[in-house]
Design an enzyme around this catalytic site. Structure first.
Site, mmCIF file in Angstrom:
data_model
loop_
_atom_site.group_PDB
_atom_site.id
_atom_site.type_symbol
_atom_site.label_atom_id
_atom_site.label_comp_id
_atom_site.label_asym_id
_atom_site.label_seq_id
_atom_site.Cartn_x
_atom_site.Cartn_y
_atom_site.Cartn_z
ATOM 1 N N GLU A 38 24.683 57.336 38.880
ATOM 2 C CA GLU A 38 25.017 56.064 39.542
ATOM 3 C C GLU A 38 23.888 55.656 40.489
ATOM 4 O OE1 GLU A 38 27.728 54.648 43.265
ATOM 5 O OE2 GLU A 38 28.352 56.428 42.166
ATOM 6 N N ASP A 42 21.756 52.266 39.857
ATOM 7 C CA ASP A 42 21.725 51.207 40.872
ATOM 8 C C ASP A 42 20.284 50.758 41.119
ATOM 9 O OD1 ASP A 42 22.837 49.671 43.268
ATOM 10 O OD2 ASP A 42 21.466 51.048 44.265
ATOM 11 N N ASP A 111 30.871 51.763 39.554
ATOM 12 C CA ASP A 111 29.989 52.935 39.634
ATOM 13 C C ASP A 111 29.669 53.481 38.245
ATOM 14 O OD1 ASP A 111 30.129 52.673 42.360
ATOM 15 O OD2 ASP A 111 31.500 54.358 42.671
ATOM 16 N N GLU A 114 26.882 51.488 36.533
ATOM 17 C CA GLU A 114 25.572 51.890 37.050
ATOM 18 C C GLU A 114 25.159 53.243 36.484
ATOM 19 O OE1 GLU A 114 25.352 49.668 41.377
ATOM 20 O OE2 GLU A 114 26.208 51.674 41.291
#
Length: 221
Positions: A38, A42, A111, A114
């Site tokens: 994650e 991101d 999440d 990502e």
């Protein structure tokens, strides 16, 4: 579990399926889980969207690009992608999360999207990851606000085009403590019968609010 439908939705087939499984594993299951992916996803998403916007809006300024990117990487956008992928059916959750409907929790869905981006990058390369992300985000990219300039800039450019006097902004009040202030601003434009007013936690935000109302009164789209 078969991931063939998810592969089709992603338009990407994992060479190492364990990477995908990890990306779908919530921390409530234990370790390994998707938290590290994650983090990676991101960063990748922000980088990819920055380049996409830089290319698609060659005349946009830094602040405008930043606002556009924020619309594309925020949780709401990620959740839309999760729904698009029908991701809830693939998530691996601990018993506690399963009992409380964790597969529909927006934070978990966002999440996981990502994490999948991070997993695709680890399974392939930057070019393939970028292609997948742009493909998934294309509808959101197409529906970005047509007007990316802030209200003060739009109002100034409109008045200049009409060869009219530029607006004057005046602070009327500042309320609250130094760390929690609220500004009230008046925007006066020659030709408008009455001024418009705006509020915000900074002078700039209050001026933007007053300018937005002036644009509405002037019927500027």
């Amino acid at each position: 579990m078969s991931y063939s439908d998810l592969y089709q939705a992603l338009a990407y087939n994992f060479k190492d399926e364990q990477l995908l499984i990890t990306a779908l594993t919530h921390r409530s299951v234990g370790t390994p889980n998707n938290e590290r992916m994650e983090f990676l996803g991101d960063a990748l998403l922000n980088c990819i969207m920055a380049k996409v916007l830089f290319e698609r809006f060659p005349n946009a300024r830094e602040g405008e690009l930043t606002r556009l990117r924020a619309n594309l990487v925020k949780r709401d956008a990620l959740v839309k992608i999760a729904y698009q992928l029908e991701l809830s059916q693939y998530l691996l959750l601990g018993s506690g999360e399963l009992k409380t409907g964790g597969e529909q929790r927006v934070s978990i869905l966002a999440d996981s999207v990502e994490a999948i981006i991070g997993a695709v990058y680890l399974d392939s390369d930057m070019q393939i990851c970028r292609s997948m992300v742009v493909n998934l985000w294309e509808k959101l990219l197409q529906h970005l606000p047509q007007q990316i300039k802030d209200p003060k800039t739009r109002l100034q450019e409109y008045l200049q085009a009409q060869q009219k006097t530029l607006p004057a902004y005046k602070i009327l009040t500042i309320k609250g403590s130094p760390h929690a202030q609220l500004f009230e601003v008046k925007c006066t434009i020659p030709g408008l019968k009455t001024p418009t007013y705006g509020n915000g936690e900074t002078r700039r935000k209050a001026e933007q609010s007053a300018a937005a109302k002036a644009l509405s009164v002037l019927n500027v789209k």
